[in-house]
Scaffold this motif. Structure first.
Motif, PDB file in Angstrom:
ATOM      1  N   PRO A  65       0.798  -1.233   0.000  1.00 15.59           N
ATOM      2  CA  PRO A  65       0.000   0.000   0.000  1.00 15.59           C
ATOM      3  C   PRO A  65       0.833   1.286   0.000  1.00 15.59           C
ATOM      4  O   PRO A  65       0.484   2.258  -0.663  1.00 15.59           O
ATOM      5  CB  PRO A  65      -0.837  -0.109   1.280  1.00 15.59           C
ATOM      6  N   ARG A  66       1.933   1.283   0.728  1.00 19.26           N
ATOM      7  CA  ARG A  66       2.760   2.493   0.813  1.00 19.26           C
ATOM      8  C   ARG A  66       3.395   2.840  -0.529  1.00 19.26           C
ATOM      9  O   ARG A  66       3.440   3.999  -0.937  1.00 19.26           O
ATOM     10  CB  ARG A  66       3.834   2.281   1.880  1.00 19.26           C
ATOM     11  N   LYS A  67       3.875   1.829  -1.266  1.00 22.56           N
ATOM     12  CA  LYS A  67       4.525   2.066  -2.558  1.00 22.56           C
ATOM     13  C   LYS A  67       3.508   2.265  -3.680  1.00 22.56           C
ATOM     14  O   LYS A  67       3.780   2.967  -4.645  1.00 22.56           O
ATOM     15  CB  LYS A  67       5.439   0.892  -2.916  1.00 22.56           C
ATOM     16  N   TRP A  68       2.341   1.631  -3.562  1.00 18.59           N
ATOM     17  CA  TRP A  68       1.309   1.746  -4.595  1.00 18.59           C
ATOM     18  C   TRP A  68       0.946   3.213  -4.817  1.00 18.59           C
ATOM     19  O   TRP A  68       0.742   3.650  -5.942  1.00 18.59           O
ATOM     20  CB  TRP A  68       0.085   0.930  -4.176  1.00 18.59           C
ATOM     21  N   LYS A  69       0.868   3.981  -3.730  1.00 18.82           N
ATOM     22  CA  LYS A  69       0.483   5.388  -3.823  1.00 18.82           C
ATOM     23  C   LYS A  69       1.478   6.202  -4.640  1.00 18.82           C
ATOM     24  O   LYS A  69       1.122   7.240  -5.190  1.00 18.82           O
ATOM     25  CB  LYS A  69       0.379   5.998  -2.423  1.00 18.82           C
TER      26      LYS A  69
END
Length: 148
Positions: A65-69
């Protein structure tokens, strides 16, 4: 190594999806649905081929989730980010200039439109069919470089 092209195709498709842009069936999805489907697609691709290390890398570097953004277009629900769109348009014009118009010094406007319609759009359309989810449905899997 034999799965790089397929992984890249999946990755590009996941990058380009957005809730404003409906899929080929006309269905719009929420950013959460897009992310869930993207993670599921990539996980199943890696799981079915026994690529545990690849999935580990993809999850930690791209799909968590952190990198997807940071990289996915679908993270902004109400608009498509200007920077990514600008890069896409610049890439389109670079390809037009260097691949389609490379033989012309000062082409006329009608000639440019003709080349876009007759050369660039069919090439783009054929390339986009490759990224469709069911492109190889009912066909055997393509041979990888190690197979004969």
């Amino acid at each position: 190594s034999p799965h790089r092209r397929q992984i890249l195709r999946l990755f590009i498709r996941h990058f380009c999806e957005h809730s404003i842009l409906p899929d080929r069936r006309g269905i719009s999805r929420t950013p959460k649905q897009i992310r869930d489907d993207a993670v599921r697609d990539m996980y199943l691709f890696c799981f079915q081929r026994g690529l545990r290390e690849v999935w580990g890398y993809l999850w930690s570097a791209w799909y968590c989730p952190r990198k997807w953004k940071l990289w996915a277009r679908s993270t902004c629900k109400d608009f498509i980010g200007r920077w990514r769109t600008t890069m896409t348009v610049e890439n389109l014009w670079r390809n037009l200039k260097h691949r389609t118009l490379h033989d012309f010094v000062h082409p006329r406007l009608d000639q440019v439109f003709y080349l876009i319609i007759m050369d660039l759009i069919p090439t783009f359309s054929a390339k986009m069919q490759i990224f469709e989810r069911d492109f190889r449905a009912g066909r055997s899997n393509p041979l990888t470089p190690g197979k004969s």
